[in-house]
Enzyme design. Structure first.
Site, PDB file in Angstrom:
ATOM      1  N   CYS A 157       0.832  -1.202   0.000  1.00  0.00           N
ATOM      2  CA  CYS A 157       0.000   0.000   0.000  1.00  0.00           C
ATOM      3  C   CYS A 157       0.869   1.255   0.000  1.00  0.00           C
ATOM      4  CB  CYS A 157      -0.908  -0.006   1.232  1.00  0.00           C
ATOM      5  SG  CYS A 157      -1.973   1.440   1.398  1.00  0.00           S
ATOM      6  N   SER A 210       0.572   3.879   1.693  1.00  0.00           N
ATOM      7  CA  SER A 210       0.848   4.383   3.044  1.00  0.00           C
ATOM      8  C   SER A 210       2.114   3.761   3.623  1.00  0.00           C
ATOM      9  CB  SER A 210      -0.339   4.110   3.974  1.00  0.00           C
ATOM     10  OG  SER A 210      -1.474   4.810   3.530  1.00  0.00           O
ATOM     11  N   HIS A 237       4.892   5.658   2.263  1.00  0.00           N
ATOM     12  CA  HIS A 237       5.034   6.970   2.905  1.00  0.00           C
ATOM     13  C   HIS A 237       5.986   6.887   4.107  1.00  0.00           C
ATOM     14  CE1 HIS A 237       2.265   8.799   0.290  1.00  0.00           C
ATOM     15  NE2 HIS A 237       1.136   8.587   0.938  1.00  0.00           N
ATOM     16  N   HIS A 274       0.094  -3.121   6.659  1.00  0.00           N
ATOM     17  CA  HIS A 274      -1.150  -2.952   7.423  1.00  0.00           C
ATOM     18  C   HIS A 274      -2.370  -3.445   6.655  1.00  0.00           C
ATOM     19  CE1 HIS A 274      -0.895   0.464   4.751  1.00  0.00           C
ATOM     20  NE2 HIS A 274      -2.200   0.635   4.885  1.00  0.00           N
ATOM     21  N   CYS A 279      -7.387  -2.597   4.044  1.00  0.00           N
ATOM     22  CA  CYS A 279      -7.090  -1.170   3.877  1.00  0.00           C
ATOM     23  C   CYS A 279      -7.627  -0.630   2.569  1.00  0.00           C
ATOM     24  CB  CYS A 279      -5.597  -0.881   3.982  1.00  0.00           C
ATOM     25  SG  CYS A 279      -5.217   0.880   3.704  1.00  0.00           S
TER      26      CYS A 279
END
Length: 375
Positions: free
Chosen positions: A47, A49, A52, A68, A175
């Site tokens: 993902c 994120s 990031h 996650h 997610c």
């Protein structure tokens, strides 16, 4: 031979510091304490994120095991755990649901105060981690840390799902899919016959499109600078696809002209301040709703003219598509099993867990929608 109550040695992708590749390491995973659950991971998605954290635009203590968006099977449980048992198929929840805080009791909100997203500690609820590597403690990520063969989560951060569900697909419900789909059907509350604009056609943006289509939107305008994503967007329900680079005027003006003054619903699914502003202005000044879905850069602010809201626009956002996680995830898995929405078109690559860096390279190059890593 049972592993319950024992330390498990396994492999995990450790991020020792930002701006570096993931390192596959031998780690130790301690047994779950009271009200905790240890999970054998089966599949996990790559993902944005997570990336990031690598880039430093999302704050996390280091070293850390990120990840996650996963699914697995309960290996053992700590004292007092009642909602899951060993052998259950589960999805870890980066957005927990304690059921007791003010937010959990609020009928429309879902950002449980027990989350580790607002002020990341990199631990479970008791303030410690269950991971060690080279005799050093390794931090958790959002209470999930799915980039490990085994992980430990708090009971409020895990949902039991259908025993027949394919974990290598439903992991996306942890997610990306839920964040996008819920942003359309639950946060924006897209109405039948409406016009929507979706900025960003990654896995989450495409999930927004699925949500808009499910809600009955008549026009779904997909916006991205990568034309390679347009075919998939149309396959999932987009009625039109536009590239901002094809116009000599701001994309919000283009959308206003296309839609009699602005769309009914717009979604920013990139995480850039400039596109958040464009998405806001592209929805109708008197009745439009714009939803922030993408995670913005840390410590950045966006100056906004209040007149953009005074006439009647609504600007909102939510984590995890506005869904109360422990309640919603089993239902979403059941809906997928009942073929109410697809997940397969979102998965473009499946790689063994050890090729995690290859999965992130595909993401950064815009060559994948969702890469699923299998253990």
């Amino acid at each position: 031979m049972s592993t319950a109550g024992k330390v498990i040695k396994c492999k995990a992708a450790v991020l020792w510091e930002p701006h570096k590749p993931f390192s596959i390491e031998d780690i130790e995973v301690a047994p779950p304490k009271a009200h905790e659950v240890r999970i054998k991971m089966v599949a996990t998605g790559v993902c944005r994120s997570d990336d990031h954290v690598v880039s430093g635009s999302m704050v996390s203590p280091f070293p850390v095991i990120v990840g996650h968006e996963g699914a697995g099977i309960v290996e053992s449980v700590g004292e007092g755990v009642t909602s899951v048992k060993p052998g259950d198929k589960v999805i870890p929840l980066f957005s927990p649901q304690c059921g007791k805080c003010r937010v959990c009791k609020h009928p429309e909100s879902n950002f449980c105060t027990k989350n580790d997203l607002k002020k990341p500690q990199g631990t479970l609820l008791d303030g410690t981690s269950r991971f060690t590597c080279k005799e050093k403690p390794i931090h958790n990520f959002l209470g999930t840390s799915t980039f490990s063969q085994y992980t430990v989560v708090d009971e409020i951060a895990v949902a039991k799902i259908d025993d027949a569900s394919p974990l290598e697909k439903v992991c996306l419900i942890g997610c990306g899919f839920t964040t996008g789909y819920g942003s359309a059907v639950k946060v924006a509350k897209v109405t039948p016959g409406s016009t929507c604009a979706v900025f960003g056609l990654g896995g989450v943006g495409l999930s927004v499109i699925i949500g808009c289509k499910t809600a009955g939107a008549a026009r779904i305008i997909a916006v991205d600078i990568n034309k390679d994503k347009f075919a998939k967007a149309k396959q999932l329900g987009a009625t039109e696809c536009i590239n901002p680079q094809d116009y000599n005027k701001p994309i919000e003006e283009v959308l206003q002209e296309m839609t009699d003054g602005g769309v009914d619903f717009s979604f920013e699914v990139i995480g850039r301040l400039d596109t958040m502003n464009s998405a806001l202005v592209s929805c109708h000044a008197a009745c439009g709703v714009s939803v922030i879905v993408g995670v913005p850069p840390n410590a950045k602010t966006l100056p906004v003219n209040p007149m953009l809201l005074l006439l009647g626009r609504t600007w909102k956002g939510a984590i995890f598509g506005g869904f109360k996680s422990k309640d919603a995830v089993p239902k979403l898995v059941a809906d997928f099993m009942a073929k109410k929405f697809p997940l397969e078109p979102l998965i473009t690559h499946v790689l063994p867990f050890e090729k995690i860096n290859e999965g992130f390279d595909l993401l950064r190059a815009g060559k994948s929608i969702r890469t699923v890593l299998t253990f």
